[in-house]
Scaffold this motif. Structure first.
Motif, PDB file in Angstrom:
ATOM      1  N   ASP A 118       0.470  -1.426  -0.047  1.00 13.23           N
ATOM      2  CA  ASP A 118       0.198  -0.167   0.295  1.00 13.23           C
ATOM      3  C   ASP A 118       0.641   0.786  -0.108  1.00 13.23           C
ATOM      4  OD1 ASP A 118      -1.725   2.511   1.037  1.00 13.23           O
ATOM      5  OD2 ASP A 118      -2.658   0.883   2.509  1.00 13.23           O
ATOM      6  N   ASN A 123      -3.916  12.437  -1.654  1.00 14.12           N
ATOM      7  CA  ASN A 123      -5.281  12.724  -1.195  1.00 14.12           C
ATOM      8  C   ASN A 123      -5.273  13.674  -2.660  1.00 14.12           C
ATOM      9  OD1 ASN A 123      -5.220  11.570   0.937  1.00 14.12           O
ATOM     10  ND2 ASN A 123      -4.102  13.381   1.458  1.00 14.12           N
ATOM     11  N   HIS A 132       4.056  12.800  -1.128  1.00 13.59           N
ATOM     12  CA  HIS A 132       4.378  11.591  -0.923  1.00 13.59           C
ATOM     13  C   HIS A 132       4.885  10.859  -1.833  1.00 13.59           C
ATOM     14  CE1 HIS A 132       0.022  13.221   0.094  1.00 13.59           C
ATOM     15  NE2 HIS A 132      -0.119  12.096   0.820  1.00 13.59           N
ATOM     16  N   HIS A 158      -3.945   3.674  -2.029  1.00 12.61           N
ATOM     17  CA  HIS A 158      -5.457   4.348  -1.596  1.00 12.61           C
ATOM     18  C   HIS A 158      -5.306   4.701  -1.331  1.00 12.61           C
ATOM     19  CE1 HIS A 158      -8.129   2.305   1.712  1.00 12.61           C
ATOM     20  NE2 HIS A 158      -7.186   3.579   2.705  1.00 12.61           N
ATOM     21  N   GLY A 160      -6.588   9.170  -1.010  1.00  7.57           N
ATOM     22  CA  GLY A 160      -7.739   9.321   0.036  1.00  7.57           C
ATOM     23  C   GLY A 160      -8.443  10.370  -1.137  1.00  7.57           C
ATOM     24  N   GLU A 257     -10.023   5.532  -0.636  1.00  6.41           N
ATOM     25  CA  GLU A 257     -10.564   5.430   1.053  1.00  6.41           C
ATOM     26  C   GLU A 257     -12.625   5.069   0.031  1.00  6.41           C
ATOM     27  OE1 GLU A 257      -9.742   7.431   4.453  1.00  6.41           O
ATOM     28  OE2 GLU A 257      -7.878   8.099   3.343  1.00  6.41           O
ATOM     29  N   ASP A 311      -9.529   1.602   6.975  1.00  2.48           N
ATOM     30  CA  ASP A 311      -8.762   2.003   6.462  1.00  2.48           C
ATOM     31  C   ASP A 311      -8.665  -0.062   7.174  1.00  2.48           C
ATOM     32  OD1 ASP A 311      -5.941   1.976   5.720  1.00  2.48           O
ATOM     33  OD2 ASP A 311      -5.803   3.065   7.591  1.00  2.48           O
ATOM     34  N   VAL A 331       3.933   4.597   4.302  1.00  2.00           N
ATOM     35  CA  VAL A 331       3.419   5.417   4.925  1.00  2.00           C
ATOM     36  C   VAL A 331       4.400   6.541   5.847  1.00  2.00           C
ATOM     37  CG1 VAL A 331       1.821   6.263   5.738  1.00  2.00           C
ATOM     38  CG2 VAL A 331       1.498   4.670   5.089  1.00  2.00           C
ATOM     39  N   HIS A 338      -1.846   5.428  14.744  1.00  2.00           N
ATOM     40  CA  HIS A 338      -2.311   5.045  13.739  1.00  2.00           C
ATOM     41  C   HIS A 338      -2.889   3.871  13.490  1.00  2.00           C
ATOM     42  CE1 HIS A 338      -6.168   5.013  10.875  1.00  2.00           C
ATOM     43  NE2 HIS A 338      -4.804   3.933   9.399  1.00  2.00           N
ATOM     44  N   PHE A 339      -1.110   3.377  13.086  1.00  2.00           N
ATOM     45  CA  PHE A 339      -1.306   1.185  12.265  1.00  2.00           C
ATOM     46  C   PHE A 339      -1.161   0.537  13.526  1.00  2.00           C
ATOM     47  CE2 PHE A 339      -0.069   3.799   7.659  1.00  2.00           C
ATOM     48  CZ  PHE A 339      -0.878   3.552   7.112  1.00  2.00           C
TER      49      PHE A 339
HETATM   50  N1  ARG Z   1      -3.853   9.870   2.109  1.00  2.00           N
HETATM   51  C1  ARG Z   1      -3.235   9.256   3.255  1.00  2.00           C
HETATM   52  C2  ARG Z   1      -2.515  10.514   3.607  1.00  2.00           C
HETATM   53  O1  ARG Z   1      -2.396  10.986   2.912  1.00  2.00           O
HETATM   54  C3  ARG Z   1      -2.422   7.818   3.881  1.00  2.00           C
HETATM   55  C4  ARG Z   1      -2.593   6.764   3.183  1.00  2.00           C
HETATM   56  C5  ARG Z   1      -2.295   5.866   3.538  1.00  2.00           C
HETATM   57  N2  ARG Z   1      -2.705   4.087   3.533  1.00  2.00           N
HETATM   58  C6  ARG Z   1      -3.461   4.048   4.283  1.00  2.00           C
HETATM   59  N3  ARG Z   1      -4.265   2.748   3.736  1.00  2.00           N
HETATM   60  N4  ARG Z   1      -3.834   4.794   5.674  1.00  2.00           N
HETATM   61  O2  ARG Z   1      -2.287  10.576   4.534  1.00  2.00           O
END
Ligand code: ARG
Length: 585
Positions: A118, A123, A132, A158, A160, A257, A311, A331, A338-339
């Motif tokens: 991933d 976003n 990014h 993934h 945003g 998402e 997620d 990430v 978060h993870f």
């Molecule tokens: N879009 C998110 C950001 O820019 C990152 C997503 C990462 N992947 C995930 N499965 N949360 O912070």
């Protein structure tokens, strides 16, 4: 035959009452070339032989005679280290290069296993900033490395593409937006609207309420709101894809998402059934305090889901779809908590594969201008970074090689390579200080340095001309068509090597596969990046002392084969980092 492992198995097997294959299965590659090419761990024998592994190693070392392929066998603690004869080692590399070419060095460790990566995940409706960049280049490289290790890799973006920012954008567009501007340059224009929204909302807080309301409408499926969302999404995605294409990056899935919207309820239900989601003032909260983590919101009072709910749902969906053996999230380290929460909740929901989910964090990237923040508007656009790098590369190439025919091709490869490598060469967990002069330095630890060594070899091979096509199969016949035994022939060539620079180059080359494996295991493309710098450096040292085209016939042939092998490793290695290797620059 140049199968060293098999040779070791055949020699050692009878001494330890094992089949050759069994011995082979235990062989390891020592961390340091000083310790030989292969090592056998004698502790696997200590029970059967009722002796200490050190003792076993030292007595075996005395019993093994040197052979055609093996130069010596030395005990080192509990290990038995095998040293392959240099000519044979070189011959082994040549024959593999011959056989595998653009797949030379690649392994099959991961056969039958699926790995999900991933990464990138920008976003929508915010620009693809350099923030990014790291996720994109690290994730892309890891995908390539895992493929080279024989895994089936699924790269997932993934996106945003859902969240309260869409409420803001819709409000902003409905108030101030202009179709023509949106069409002309969607990503920048949406970003300007986003910035304007925040500025105006500072003086006029009602705007925020309006945006929240709009997002609720969007969630309820309001047609106008959805149509705008769809439009913003498509326009932005097109733009991202243009940049990915330009960088040679592709994904297997773009499920963002928003894709999980319809499945969120099921996730919430499951969390409730498992007693994990508790009501608190109308909202649903997962209490993680018993596990040393802050509790976490799964559903807001108004019923809206959150980033983590999506997620959770995505992870479950992915397991059901792919049965992955690993799921890596590339990430930034600011999302570490978060993870942790995500993986803990998956575990508490009873998914045994939660342990196979891994966060691959990385530090910030800083330009002199400071950290970028989307809200403030002082963002650095990735595209601008790439353009600038290519422009700088163009002027360096113009100066160094004014007669080069395809300058644009080389400038792009070098410019892109410099940015990508300038990121990957760093230990990913550390912050990166991005400095133009150093990433484009042709003599530093950079992509251009490696690319230049590669191009230089290509030029030598070209100049070798008709006698040496660069195609090993043809060339082998060219220097001795009477020999039927290719490996004997190759070994004979290997005997032409005697300079220490040649030996060093052969040894460094022989470590390629192992470096790919380590980079994969440790999830660090930087390991491969450093390896390639070392290989290019060893090549330059070699070339400084060992002439190729003007050497005597025997050395010339051997050296041409040698640099052909180096070229292959440099090219394949750069590819694993996501960097092109131009033949001229
Ligand atoms: N879009 C998110 C950001 O820019 C990152 C997503 C990462 N992947 C995930 N499965 N949360 O912070």
């Amino acid at each position: 035959m140049l199968n060293f492992k098999n040779e070791i198995g055949t020699v050692l097997g009878p001494l330890v009452e094992m089949s050759a294959g069994e011995v082979e299965s235990y062989l390891e590659i020592p961390p340091d070339p000083e310790m030989g090419e292969y090592a056998f761990p004698c502790f696997v024998l200590s029970r059967r032989m009722k002796k200490a592994p050190q003792e076993i190693a030292s007595s075996l070392a005395l019993q093994i005679e040197p052979g055609l392929l093996l130069e010596k066998t030395i005990n080192s603690g509990p290990y038995l280290n095998f040293y392959v004869r240099r000519p044979a080692l070189a011959a082994g590399i040549f024959s593999q290069v011959l056989e595998k070419e653009q797949n030379y060095g690649f392994l099959s460790d991961g056969e039958g296993q699926t790995v999900l990566i991933d990464y990138s995940a920008p976003n929508i409706a915010k620009p693809f900033g350099v923030g990014h960049l790291r996720s994109t280049v690290i994730g892309n490289s890891l995908s390539r490395i895992y493929r080279a290790l024989g895994y089936r890799v699924v790269g997932i973006n993934h996106l945003g593409d859902w969240g309260t920012q869409f409420g803001k954008l819709i409000v902003a567009f409905q108030r101030w937006g202009e179709q023509s501007l949106l069409e002309r340059d969607p990503v920048h224009y949406l970003f300007q609207l986003y910035v304007r929204f925040h500025k105006e909302a500072d003086d006029n807080p009602e705007l925020d309420d309006e945006a929240r309301q709009k997002f609720r409408e969007l969630e309820k499926g309001n047609k106008d709101a959805l149509a705008l969302w769809e439009r913003f999404r498509t326009l932005s995605l097109d733009e991202f894809q243009r940049i990915y294409n330009f960088m040679g990056i592709s994904f297997d899935s773009y499920l963002g998402e928003s894709y999980y919207n319809d499945m969120l309820e099921k996730t919430i239900k499951l969390a409730q059934e498992k007693g994990l989601a508790k009501e608190s003032e109308g909202a649903l909260v997962a209490d993680l305090e018993p596990y040393g983590l802050p509790s976490c919101l799964l559903q807001k009072k108004d019923g809206a889901a959150l980033y983590i709910t999506r997620d959770l749902t995505a992870a479950i969906y992915r397991y059901e779809t792919y049965r992955f053996s690993k799921l890596f999230y590339v990430v930034g380290s600011e999302q570490t908590l978060h993870f942790k929460q995500l993986f803990k909740i998956l575990e508490l929901l009873g998914f045994p594969w939660a342990k196979d989910c891994v966060h691959v964090p990385f530090g910030l990237i800083r330009f002199k201008e400071g950290r970028m923040s989307t809200r403030e508007g002082n963002v650095i656009f990735l595209e601008d970074v790439l353009d600038r790098s290519i422009k700088l590369a163009r002027s360096i190439i113009q100066e160094k090689n004014p007669d080069l025919e395809n300058k644009e091709n080389a400038s792009q490869a070098v410019g892109l390579g410099a940015v990508i490598f300038g990121d990957l060469v760093n230990d990913r967990i550390k912050d990166v200080e991005f400095d133009w002069d150093s990433v484009l330095d042709f003599s530093g630890e950079t992509a251009p340095y490696i690319q230049y060594a590669h191009a230089r070899i290509c030029s030598i091979l070209r100049r070798a001309g008709a006698n040496f096509s660069g195609d090993l199969k043809t060339d082998l016949h060219f220097f001795n068509s009477s020999s039927a035994d290719e490996s004997a022939e190759l070994r004979k060539i290997g005997e032409a090597f005697n300079a220490p620079e040649e030996e060093q180059l052969i040894i460094t080359m022989s470590r390629f596969s192992e470096q790919i494996r380590r980079a994969g295991e440790e999830l660090k493309p930087s390991i491969l990046a450093h390896y390639l710098v070392n290989l290019a450096r060893d090549f330059n040292k070699f070339y400084h002392t060992c002439p190729v085209l003007t050497a005597d016939e025997k050395s010339k042939t051997a050296r041409l084969l040698l640099i052909q092998g180096v070229r292959t490793v440099l090219c394949n290695g750069l590819k694993l980092l996501g960097i092109a290797a131009p033949r001229e620059m």
